[in-house]
Design a protein around this motif. Sequence first.
Motif, PDB file in Angstrom:
ATOM      1  N   LEU A  16      22.282   6.897 -10.095  1.00 45.50           N
ATOM      2  CA  LEU A  16      21.639   6.773 -11.402  1.00 45.50           C
ATOM      3  C   LEU A  16      22.192   5.625 -12.233  1.00 45.50           C
ATOM      4  O   LEU A  16      21.487   5.085 -13.087  1.00 45.50           O
ATOM      5  CB  LEU A  16      21.755   8.096 -12.168  1.00 45.50           C
ATOM      6  N   ASN A  17      23.428   5.230 -11.978  1.00 44.14           N
ATOM      7  CA  ASN A  17      23.972   4.077 -12.706  1.00 44.14           C
ATOM      8  C   ASN A  17      23.227   2.787 -12.377  1.00 44.14           C
ATOM      9  O   ASN A  17      23.340   1.816 -13.113  1.00 44.14           O
ATOM     10  CB  ASN A  17      25.466   3.902 -12.433  1.00 44.14           C
ATOM     11  N   ASN A  18      22.464   2.790 -11.289  1.00 39.94           N
ATOM     12  CA  ASN A  18      21.662   1.616 -10.933  1.00 39.94           C
ATOM     13  C   ASN A  18      20.264   1.645 -11.548  1.00 39.94           C
ATOM     14  O   ASN A  18      19.521   0.675 -11.432  1.00 39.94           O
ATOM     15  CB  ASN A  18      21.541   1.498  -9.412  1.00 39.94           C
ATOM     16  N   HIS A  19      19.894   2.748 -12.173  1.00 40.50           N
ATOM     17  CA  HIS A  19      18.571   2.847 -12.790  1.00 40.50           C
ATOM     18  C   HIS A  19      18.526   1.933 -14.018  1.00 40.50           C
ATOM     19  O   HIS A  19      19.500   1.840 -14.768  1.00 40.50           O
ATOM     20  CB  HIS A  19      18.282   4.294 -13.206  1.00 40.50           C
ATOM     21  N   PRO A  20      17.401   1.249 -14.244  1.00 39.15           N
ATOM     22  CA  PRO A  20      17.303   0.362 -15.415  1.00 39.15           C
ATOM     23  C   PRO A  20      17.597   1.066 -16.741  1.00 39.15           C
ATOM     24  O   PRO A  20      18.147   0.447 -17.654  1.00 39.15           O
ATOM     25  CB  PRO A  20      15.850  -0.130 -15.382  1.00 39.15           C
ATOM     26  N   PHE A  21      17.260   2.356 -16.835  1.00 39.14           N
ATOM     27  CA  PHE A  21      17.547   3.107 -18.064  1.00 39.14           C
ATOM     28  C   PHE A  21      19.043   3.104 -18.357  1.00 39.14           C
ATOM     29  O   PHE A  21      19.478   2.773 -19.460  1.00 39.14           O
ATOM     30  CB  PHE A  21      17.025   4.543 -17.921  1.00 39.14           C
TER      31      PHE A  21
END
Length: 192
Positions: A16-21
């Motif tokens: 999730l740390n790679n998600h744009p958000f």
Amino acid sequence: MDRLSKINAIVAQHDLNNHPFYQEWVNGTLPVEKLQAYAADYGHFIGTIAEGWESMGHAELAEEEREHEVLWQDFRNSIGAGSDMQYVETEVLVDLALQEFAQTGKCVGALYAFEAQQPRTSASKLAGLEKFYSVDTAGKKYFEVHANDIREVEILDAALLKMSDEEFGMASDSCEKICKAMWLALDGVYQA
């Protein structure tokens, strides 16, 4: 590849740390309105985690997770967010989590998808909050508590190692489903 490497590879594919958000959050470019929408929606998923620990027979961890729900509410209140779920993607995540938490083998994998990422995502979100967003001490507490908390992952690691091959297969499938659903829940808020 051993079991823990296999399940961690699944989690890594959906980091999730790679998600744009989260990328925008940590860089301070995420609009506060999106952060508010996330806090309102994702809180409903946070509210399911205790159910998973209950299913595994860990009443003390379930109670701790209920206390963490209150910390999430403090975060939500600190940034001026409501409490209504707005996005269908979050509803899908919540429904899927409750479904997976209802079965012990699947429950371990479903919890792993969340708990394995929790320390890293909490640390990055906390850094973003401290640097770029106006959040009081109570609003940061949820992330402070989770930034270095690996106890749950250690419990889940032990459970995974004790499973039969069939149970591990179910846990792995569940982990992947929840990882994908968490990613899509972020998509829902981010793309709105």
